[in-house]
Design a protein around this motif. Structure first.
Motif, PDB file in Angstrom:
ATOM      1  N   VAL A  35       0.853  -1.189   0.000  1.00 18.45           N
ATOM      2  CA  VAL A  35       0.000   0.000   0.000  1.00 18.45           C
ATOM      3  C   VAL A  35       0.887   1.237   0.000  1.00 18.45           C
ATOM      4  N   LEU A  36       0.535   2.238  -0.811  1.00 20.12           N
ATOM      5  CA  LEU A  36       1.215   3.527  -0.761  1.00 20.12           C
ATOM      6  C   LEU A  36       0.599   4.339   0.373  1.00 20.12           C
ATOM      7  N   CYS A  37       1.435   4.747   1.325  1.00 20.20           N
ATOM      8  CA  CYS A  37       0.982   5.505   2.494  1.00 20.20           C
ATOM      9  C   CYS A  37       1.492   6.942   2.366  1.00 20.20           C
ATOM     10  N   LEU A  38       0.573   7.890   2.207  1.00 24.04           N
ATOM     11  CA  LEU A  38       0.910   9.306   2.142  1.00 24.04           C
ATOM     12  C   LEU A  38       0.607   9.906   3.503  1.00 24.04           C
ATOM     13  N   GLU A  39       1.649  10.295   4.234  1.00 24.44           N
ATOM     14  CA  GLU A  39       1.477  10.683   5.636  1.00 24.44           C
ATOM     15  C   GLU A  39       2.271  11.956   5.946  1.00 24.44           C
ATOM     16  N   PRO A  40       1.611  13.115   5.839  1.00 24.08           N
ATOM     17  CA  PRO A  40       2.296  14.373   6.170  1.00 24.08           C
ATOM     18  C   PRO A  40       2.793  14.360   7.611  1.00 24.08           C
ATOM     19  N   PRO A  41       3.828  15.131   7.921  1.00 27.67           N
ATOM     20  CA  PRO A  41       4.375  15.169   9.287  1.00 27.67           C
ATOM     21  C   PRO A  41       3.325  15.600  10.311  1.00 27.67           C
TER      22      PRO A  41
END
Length: 267
Positions: free
Chosen positions: A81-87
């Protein structure tokens, strides 16, 4: 493996999207990056193949989004899975684990479980790796999208000719966390042509390997292999329909007879 210093250490460059489906994937990832960045919230895709992961990475770079990772449930997972997780944002758990226990004389394998789960009307992106438990022949573990865990656990009652009982589990057993063990093999080949490498990995003749290619049965990195003389590179994954999958792990140097050393494994 023996090496000589005159063999070039090359790898395959980025192959741009080849069809509308791949272009659509990249546009979708770019849009997820935009939403994640502007709203400061995490976003996740479904499970991606290795080819799709390459395209997704390129889309993230094109969108200028750097806070991403791929996760498939364990180190060495194939589908991720591609996980896009801003700080400084909360993070969801995008996947879940199921323990499938079969009862019957002819135990189901990977193909039977894959067909049974997709037969529930689910998209392939909802399903990650399927792992047999070498310590318990009747048991398979399925890594699935978290929002589909309950549905699969309820609806999956059979696979192949066996009945199946499905249970939730928090994680994979320790002996599966590093993924399946694969035997690395070493051979020499006359050239880095696709037919020569494929013949060595399949233990067949170059003529037979070329026939597989001509018949359209071979893919490299999920893209059709069109010609037998195409050059191959380290880390290339060969999929031969009806036969299996192989990865060219490393290209070494040359022997005294001017043959090239390679190492590979079969999935």
């Amino acid at each position: 493996m023996a090496y000589s210093s005159d063999t070039a250490k090359t790898s395959r460059g980025f192959v741009p999207p080849q069809n509308e489906e791949e272009r659509r994937l990249m546009r979708r990832v770019e849009e997820l990056c935009r939403v994640s960045q502007e709203r400061g919230i995490p976003r996740y895709t479904g499970f991606l193949s290795d080819r799709e992961q390459i395209l997704a990475t390129a889309a993230c770079h094109r969108a200028g989004f750097t806070n991403f990772r791929f996760w498939g449930g364990y180190e060495g997972a194939e589908r991720k899975v591609l996980c896009l997780e801003p700080p400084d944002t909360w993070q969801e758990e995008p996947l879940a684990y199921l323990r499938c226990t079969a009862k019957g004389d002819s135990l189901p394998g990977h193909r039977e479980y894959l067909g049974a789960i997709l037969g529930l009307g689910l998209d392939r992106a909802c399903l990650g790796d399927l792992l047999p438990d070498p310590q318990e022949p009747a048991v398979f573990y399925a890594i699935v999208s978290a929002d589909k865990q309950s549905f699969i656990a309820t609806e999956l009652t059979s696979a192949g000719r066996c009945s199946v009982q499905v249970a939730f589990c928090d994680m994979l057993p320790q002996h599966l966390l590093q993924g399946p063990e694969r035997t690395l093999k070493e051979v020499t080949i006359p050239s880095l042509r696709a037919d020569a490498v494929l013949a060595a990995m399949m233990h067949t003749s170059r003529t037979r390997a070329a026939e597989y290619i001509t018949a359209g049965r071979v893919e490299i990195n999920h893209l059709p292999l069109r010609t037998a003389h195409e050059t191959v590179y380290a880390q290339d994954i060969f999929t031969v329909r009806g036969v299996g999958r192989y990865q060219l792990v490393e290209i070494g140097g040359k022997s005294r007879k001017d043959r090239i050393f390679i190492s590979f494994f079969q999935y």
